[in-house]
Write a protein that holds these residues in place. Sequence first.
Motif, mmCIF file in Angstrom:
data_model
loop_
_atom_site.group_PDB
_atom_site.id
_atom_site.type_symbol
_atom_site.label_atom_id
_atom_site.label_comp_id
_atom_site.label_asym_id
_atom_site.label_seq_id
_atom_site.Cartn_x
_atom_site.Cartn_y
_atom_site.Cartn_z
ATOM 1 N N LEU A 201 0.829 -1.206 0.000
ATOM 2 C CA LEU A 201 0.000 0.000 0.000
ATOM 3 C C LEU A 201 0.866 1.260 0.000
ATOM 4 C CD1 LEU A 201 -2.771 -1.073 2.544
ATOM 5 C CD2 LEU A 201 -2.889 -1.104 0.040
ATOM 6 N N SER A 202 1.993 1.192 0.686
ATOM 7 C CA SER A 202 2.931 2.309 0.681
ATOM 8 C C SER A 202 3.479 2.546 -0.722
ATOM 9 C CB SER A 202 4.083 2.021 1.651
ATOM 10 O OG SER A 202 5.101 2.987 1.508
ATOM 11 N N GLU A 203 3.804 1.462 -1.418
ATOM 12 C CA GLU A 203 4.340 1.574 -2.777
ATOM 13 C C GLU A 203 3.309 2.172 -3.728
ATOM 14 O OE1 GLU A 203 6.912 1.090 -6.104
ATOM 15 O OE2 GLU A 203 7.196 1.280 -3.939
ATOM 16 N N VAL A 204 2.064 1.691 -3.673
ATOM 17 C CA VAL A 204 1.015 2.222 -4.547
ATOM 18 C C VAL A 204 0.800 3.703 -4.261
ATOM 19 C CG1 VAL A 204 -1.390 2.036 -5.293
ATOM 20 C CG2 VAL A 204 -0.132 -0.022 -4.667
ATOM 21 N N SER A 205 0.772 4.067 -2.986
ATOM 22 C CA SER A 205 0.564 5.465 -2.607
ATOM 23 C C SER A 205 1.700 6.348 -3.110
ATOM 24 C CB SER A 205 0.443 5.581 -1.076
ATOM 25 O OG SER A 205 -0.669 4.849 -0.600
ATOM 26 N N ALA A 206 2.932 5.841 -3.032
ATOM 27 C CA ALA A 206 4.078 6.610 -3.514
ATOM 28 C C ALA A 206 4.017 6.793 -5.028
ATOM 29 C CB ALA A 206 5.378 5.905 -3.118
ATOM 30 N N GLN A 207 3.674 5.732 -5.746
ATOM 31 C CA GLN A 207 3.552 5.822 -7.204
ATOM 32 C C GLN A 207 2.412 6.769 -7.598
ATOM 33 O OE1 GLN A 207 5.802 4.664 -8.985
ATOM 34 N NE2 GLN A 207 6.624 2.773 -8.140
ATOM 35 N N LEU A 208 1.348 6.750 -6.820
ATOM 36 C CA LEU A 208 0.203 7.624 -7.088
ATOM 37 C C LEU A 208 0.589 9.088 -6.905
ATOM 38 C CD1 LEU A 208 -2.841 7.523 -7.781
ATOM 39 C CD2 LEU A 208 -3.306 7.481 -5.338
ATOM 40 N N ARG A 209 1.330 9.377 -5.826
ATOM 41 C CA ARG A 209 1.801 10.756 -5.596
ATOM 42 C C ARG A 209 2.695 11.220 -6.736
ATOM 43 N NH1 ARG A 209 2.417 8.876 -0.288
ATOM 44 N NH2 ARG A 209 4.656 8.536 -0.629
ATOM 45 N N GLN A 210 3.581 10.329 -7.192
ATOM 46 C CA GLN A 210 4.489 10.687 -8.273
ATOM 47 C C GLN A 210 3.730 10.953 -9.565
ATOM 48 O OE1 GLN A 210 7.924 11.078 -7.837
ATOM 49 N NE2 GLN A 210 7.681 12.048 -9.839
ATOM 50 N N ALA A 211 2.721 10.119 -9.842
ATOM 51 C CA ALA A 211 1.919 10.306 -11.051
ATOM 52 C C ALA A 211 1.166 11.640 -11.011
ATOM 53 C CB ALA A 211 0.935 9.144 -11.209
ATOM 54 N N LYS A 212 0.706 12.039 -9.824
ATOM 55 C CA LYS A 212 0.020 13.325 -9.680
ATOM 56 C C LYS A 212 0.991 14.477 -9.903
ATOM 57 C CE LYS A 212 -3.632 11.839 -6.481
ATOM 58 N NZ LYS A 212 -4.157 11.921 -5.081
ATOM 59 N N GLU A 213 2.210 14.325 -9.406
ATOM 60 C CA GLU A 213 3.213 15.379 -9.567
ATOM 61 C C GLU A 213 3.634 15.522 -11.034
ATOM 62 O OE1 GLU A 213 6.417 14.434 -6.965
ATOM 63 O OE2 GLU A 213 5.198 14.629 -5.140
ATOM 64 N N ASP A 214 3.735 14.394 -11.722
ATOM 65 C CA ASP A 214 4.170 14.424 -13.122
ATOM 66 C C ASP A 214 3.137 15.090 -14.034
ATOM 67 O OD1 ASP A 214 6.454 13.165 -12.345
ATOM 68 O OD2 ASP A 214 5.826 11.165 -12.995
ATOM 69 N N LYS A 215 1.864 14.865 -13.763
ATOM 70 C CA LYS A 215 0.746 15.497 -14.480
ATOM 71 C C LYS A 215 0.665 15.143 -15.971
ATOM 72 C CE LYS A 215 0.558 19.526 -11.409
ATOM 73 N NZ LYS A 215 0.621 21.003 -11.319
ATOM 74 N N ASP A 216 1.538 14.270 -16.431
ATOM 75 C CA ASP A 216 1.504 13.928 -17.851
ATOM 76 C C ASP A 216 1.158 12.458 -18.081
ATOM 77 O OD1 ASP A 216 3.797 12.881 -16.791
ATOM 78 O OD2 ASP A 216 5.099 13.451 -18.469
ATOM 79 N N LYS A 217 0.652 11.802 -17.018
ATOM 80 C CA LYS A 217 0.275 10.393 -17.140
ATOM 81 C C LYS A 217 -1.128 10.179 -16.562
ATOM 82 C CE LYS A 217 5.057 8.773 -16.549
ATOM 83 N NZ LYS A 217 5.694 9.964 -15.971
ATOM 84 N N PRO A 218 -2.142 10.836 -17.130
ATOM 85 C CA PRO A 218 -3.497 10.699 -16.579
ATOM 86 C C PRO A 218 -4.004 9.258 -16.603
ATOM 87 C CG PRO A 218 -3.559 11.734 -18.739
ATOM 88 C CD PRO A 218 -2.125 11.695 -18.327
ATOM 89 N N GLY A 219 -3.624 8.501 -17.626
ATOM 90 C CA GLY A 219 -4.049 7.104 -17.688
ATOM 91 C C GLY A 219 -3.459 6.290 -16.568
ATOM 92 N N LEU A 220 -2.186 6.521 -16.285
ATOM 93 C CA LEU A 220 -1.517 5.811 -15.208
ATOM 94 C C LEU A 220 -2.089 6.209 -13.852
ATOM 95 C CD1 LEU A 220 0.731 3.916 -14.312
ATOM 96 C CD2 LEU A 220 2.292 5.882 -14.324
#
Length: 331
Positions: A201-220
């Motif tokens: 769950l920590s890993e998914v949450s970290a990847q989710l935060r990174q995807a939000k910061e990147d803003k160029d991977k809406p599908g991900l």
Amino acid sequence: MAAISSSVHCLFSCNSHHHLQREQSGSLCRLGGSRVFVSSSIWKLSLFSGVDSKRRRTLICAVKGDPEEAFKKTVEIDRMIDALRDANPREVEKLVLENILAFDEVFWIRLAARSDTCKSDDDKKDYEELATTVMTIVDCVVNKTREKIETSTDILKGILRPAIDGVEEISWAPRDPEAINLMEKEIIQREKEGQLDEGFLSEVSAQLRQAKEDKDKPGLLAMLQKVLQLYSATILSKRSYAKKGNEVVKAEHFLETLIKAPEEQWNKLFVDGLTIGKGDITPDELSAVIKKRIERTLIRTEGGSYQQRILTEYLKGIESRAEEITKLMQG
């Protein structure tokens, strides 16, 4: 993973490494919900070889801060060092694991300072051997943490595989409608095997935060959110409160229907099930059972855990959507 897109490849090959670096900057890592400072092996050993006493005294002064607090800290460290020196090997390992947060820069500097004051070479050697033993145990904990992060990444990749295998560009929803069903089956199976723990769950949450910061991977971003939704539905569906004796509690049954349903179906379910539409469950009744389920979740999960936060957010998401639909229908 075969034929994986460049963005997903970057996510799991590079971003997982950055995630570890964020949690372990040189020597900073996360264990469960705690942050642990572990000095590098070379730095620790240098305190016992080749660093003069004047330099160590300078280091000690640099970390003292408030004199009273520094004195208390020194007393605590001395007690720990004495306990470690008196313990047998098995007890040393137990003490280190139980007090992992204690092994910060100040600990190693104090240990080196005590070594400096030794009057005999034998006593000095004892301190050096103690430092090496503690260092080995702490480094082992760090390595296991790193392995755990890598394992959690592999689990997440396995769950996402049905939606991203052979896909050049990540989009949501997946081109293959069956992909979500396969993801759900994967989550259910891995949950049964005990793989979806706090590390995952920590890993998914970290990847989710990174995807939000990147803003160029809406599908991900949507894909990772779906993983947490499927996880929440799986865990919350394991307990049913819809029956009281031989009677069915309609509001509880309706909530459990919502929990199991994909988010895309919630609006229709609200219209069909609530009194503002075609149903016989009042918005207040639904709100009451949601609050009760959140209360039960808080009791049954560890305070401050990823699981607790993710499950309660999922339930609050249902509540928030119900309020939106209610306002829309009434307005």
